[in-house]
Structure formats: structure tokens, C-alpha cells
Design an enzyme around this catalytic site. Structure first.
Site, PDB file in Angstrom:
ATOM      1  N   GLY A 177     -20.435  28.157 -22.581  1.00  0.00           N
ATOM      2  CA  GLY A 177     -19.200  27.440 -22.873  1.00  0.00           C
ATOM      3  C   GLY A 177     -18.240  28.174 -23.782  1.00  0.00           C
ATOM      4  N   SER A 178     -18.328  29.511 -23.817  1.00  0.00           N
ATOM      5  CA  SER A 178     -17.381  30.229 -24.686  1.00  0.00           C
ATOM      6  C   SER A 178     -15.950  30.108 -24.148  1.00  0.00           C
ATOM      7  CB  SER A 178     -17.779  31.695 -24.853  1.00  0.00           C
ATOM      8  OG  SER A 178     -17.603  32.427 -23.666  1.00  0.00           O
ATOM      9  N   ASN A 179     -15.811  30.010 -22.845  1.00  0.00           N
ATOM     10  CA  ASN A 179     -14.464  29.818 -22.291  1.00  0.00           C
ATOM     11  C   ASN A 179     -13.963  28.398 -22.528  1.00  0.00           C
ATOM     12  OD1 ASN A 179     -13.494  32.364 -20.804  1.00  0.00           O
ATOM     13  ND2 ASN A 179     -15.676  32.214 -20.309  1.00  0.00           N
ATOM     14  N   ILE A 223     -21.898  26.031  -6.212  1.00  0.00           N
ATOM     15  CA  ILE A 223     -20.847  26.038  -5.194  1.00  0.00           C
ATOM     16  C   ILE A 223     -20.428  24.598  -4.929  1.00  0.00           C
ATOM     17  CG2 ILE A 223     -20.338  26.574  -2.782  1.00  0.00           C
ATOM     18  CD1 ILE A 223     -22.416  28.885  -3.066  1.00  0.00           C
ATOM     19  N   LEU A 224     -19.129  24.352  -4.914  1.00  0.00           N
ATOM     20  CA  LEU A 224     -18.602  23.014  -4.659  1.00  0.00           C
ATOM     21  C   LEU A 224     -18.220  22.887  -3.184  1.00  0.00           C
ATOM     22  CD1 LEU A 224     -16.375  22.656  -7.827  1.00  0.00           C
ATOM     23  CD2 LEU A 224     -18.522  21.449  -7.373  1.00  0.00           C
ATOM     24  N   HIS A 260     -13.409  33.930 -12.887  1.00  0.00           N
ATOM     25  CA  HIS A 260     -14.478  34.814 -12.411  1.00  0.00           C
ATOM     26  C   HIS A 260     -14.354  36.189 -13.069  1.00  0.00           C
ATOM     27  CE1 HIS A 260     -17.700  36.243  -9.946  1.00  0.00           C
ATOM     28  NE2 HIS A 260     -16.946  37.209  -9.460  1.00  0.00           N
ATOM     29  N   ASP A 273     -15.773  32.363  -5.356  1.00  0.00           N
ATOM     30  CA  ASP A 273     -14.967  33.254  -6.183  1.00  0.00           C
ATOM     31  C   ASP A 273     -13.847  33.907  -5.377  1.00  0.00           C
ATOM     32  OD1 ASP A 273     -16.538  32.689  -8.483  1.00  0.00           O
ATOM     33  OD2 ASP A 273     -18.066  34.057  -7.739  1.00  0.00           O
ATOM     34  N   ASN A 310     -10.756  28.319 -10.929  1.00  0.00           N
ATOM     35  CA  ASN A 310     -12.010  28.976 -11.295  1.00  0.00           C
ATOM     36  C   ASN A 310     -11.720  30.278 -12.028  1.00  0.00           C
ATOM     37  OD1 ASN A 310     -14.911  29.569 -11.131  1.00  0.00           O
ATOM     38  ND2 ASN A 310     -14.379  31.095  -9.569  1.00  0.00           N
TER      39      ASN A 310
END
Ligand code: GAR
Length: 197
Positions: free
Chosen positions: A14-16, A92-93, A109, A150, A107
Site C-alpha cells: 500500500g505504498s502507492n 484480474i478483474l 503498473h 496491464d 491501474n
């Protein structure tokens, strides 16, 4: 103009997510994180959300992908998002999820468009560099229109150099710092865009 409502999906550290939370609280991003969902109950991202006073939801794998994605979509829809940010989301959604939020899912990546989709992109770029196949790598933020992994229309991308003195750890640190800045920039762009009527 009100704050944009962001829902962040994150599988890991969770750094982003933290970069987004910090930008919101510093007034650099006209947005608020209204919920964080993780597919791992132990994800660091959920702790970071709770510490920031943001609702944190764990939804661990169950059933078929279609069943999971339908429940995930319900949980996310309840949060009323303007944008849904995949920040280290490693599932994957399917269209069962994406079809509910057209034009709202983006997203992050850690590779340039068309390179190293999927898991361990930084490690794979490092291996390719050592084999002389690439001289640089990068990261991108892109829309997620469909089930492609991605891949999707690029919102922002940034080249990240690789130096002979690097090792995987130093490249990783440069990549992550670049990602944190790029994701916030992409969201600044999307959250301040004027609606043209
Ligand atoms: C980030 O490097 C992100 O780009 C990557 O997972 C990491 C999450 O880090 N995502 C993917 O590889 C998607 N295919 P974080 O949990 O510290 O934000």
C-alpha cells in the site's frame, strides 16, 4: 467543485495508497479516499487506510471469479466512487466488475506500455537489463477498459533509467518513488479536468 471520491483496490503493502492519502491530506489532490478494498486481510494497505480513518474492507477470494467480482462491484458501488484506482491490485478483474464502472477504473503498473505485463515486472525488467535486452524501464497509469492485463489507454507514463551501478533493490526504490509521483500526477490530472458541456 467538490472532491472526487476515490476507491483504492490494493493487494499488498500500500505504498502507492499512502502516496494518494498524503497528497489528499496535503491539499495537493482535490480528492478523498472513501474506501480501500483488499483481497488479502493482512495487506499493509488496509492498515494504512485505517490509520488514515478510511473505511478498509477485506474481501478474500471465494467462489468463481464472476461471483467474487459481482460482490466486489457491490461493495465498491456502495462507496459511490468517481474513480477506482488499482494500486497494486493483483487480481484480474472480469467484465462482471469492469462493466459496472465504465471509464472509471485505472491501474498502475511498474513497466512501460507493452512490456512486462503481470507479476514481478520490476524483477523481469532487471533480468532483461542484465541480459542486455533493455536499457531503461518505466511505469505507467492506464485505463482498464477490459480484462486485458496491464494494458489499456495510457494516462501517464514515465521512463525510469537503469544504471550499471544498480542492483534490483536500488532499481526497485527508484521505480517505487517514480510510481508514487506518477500516480498522484495522473490523479491530479483526472480530478481537476473540467467537464466540457
Ligand atoms: C506497485 O509497484 C504496482 O505498480 C504493482 O504492485 C506494486 C504495489 O506496491 N502493480 C502491478 O504489478 C500490477 N500488475 P504498493 O502495494 O506498495 O503500492
Amino acid at each position: 467543485v467538490g472532491l472526487k471520491r476515490l476507491v483504492v483496490l490494493a493487494s499488498g503493502r500500500g505504498s502507492n495508497l499512502q502516496a494518494i492519502l498524503d497528497a489528499c491530506s496535503d491539499g495537493k489532490l482535490p480528492a478523498e479516499v472513501v474506501g480501500v478494498v483488499s483481497d488479502h486481510a493482512q495487506a499493509g494497505a488496509l492498515d494504512k487506510a485505517r490509520r488514515a480513518g478510511v473505511p478498509a474492507v477485506a474481501l478474500e477470494k471465494f467462489g468463481t471469479r464472476a461471483e467474487y467480482d459481482a460482490v466486489l462491484a457491490d461493495r465498491v458501488a456502495q462507496l459511490g466512487p468517481d474513480l477506482i484506482v488499482l494500486a497494486g491490485w493483483m487480481r484480474i478483474l472480469s467484465m462482471n466488475f469492469l462493466g459496472r464502472f465504465p471509464g472509471q477504473v485505472l491501474n498502475l503498473h511498474p513497466a512501460l506500455p507493452g512490456t512486462f505485463p503481470g507479476v514481478r515486472a520490476i524483477e523481469r525488467a532487471w533480468t532483461a537489463y542484465q541480459a542486455g535486452e533493455i536499457g531503461e524501464t518505466g511505469c505507467m497509469v492506464h485505463w482498464v477498459p477490459d480484462e486485458g492485463v496491464d494494458v489499456g489507454p495510457v494516462i501517464r507514463q514515465q521512463v525510469v533509467p537503469i544504471f550499471p551501478s544498480d542492483d534490483l533493490a536500488s532499481l526497485g526504490r527508484r521505480m517505487h518513488a517514480t510510481e508514487h509521483a506518477l500516480l498522484v500526477e495522473a490523479l491530479q490530472q483526472l480530478c481537476t479536468e473540467k467537464v466540457v458541456s
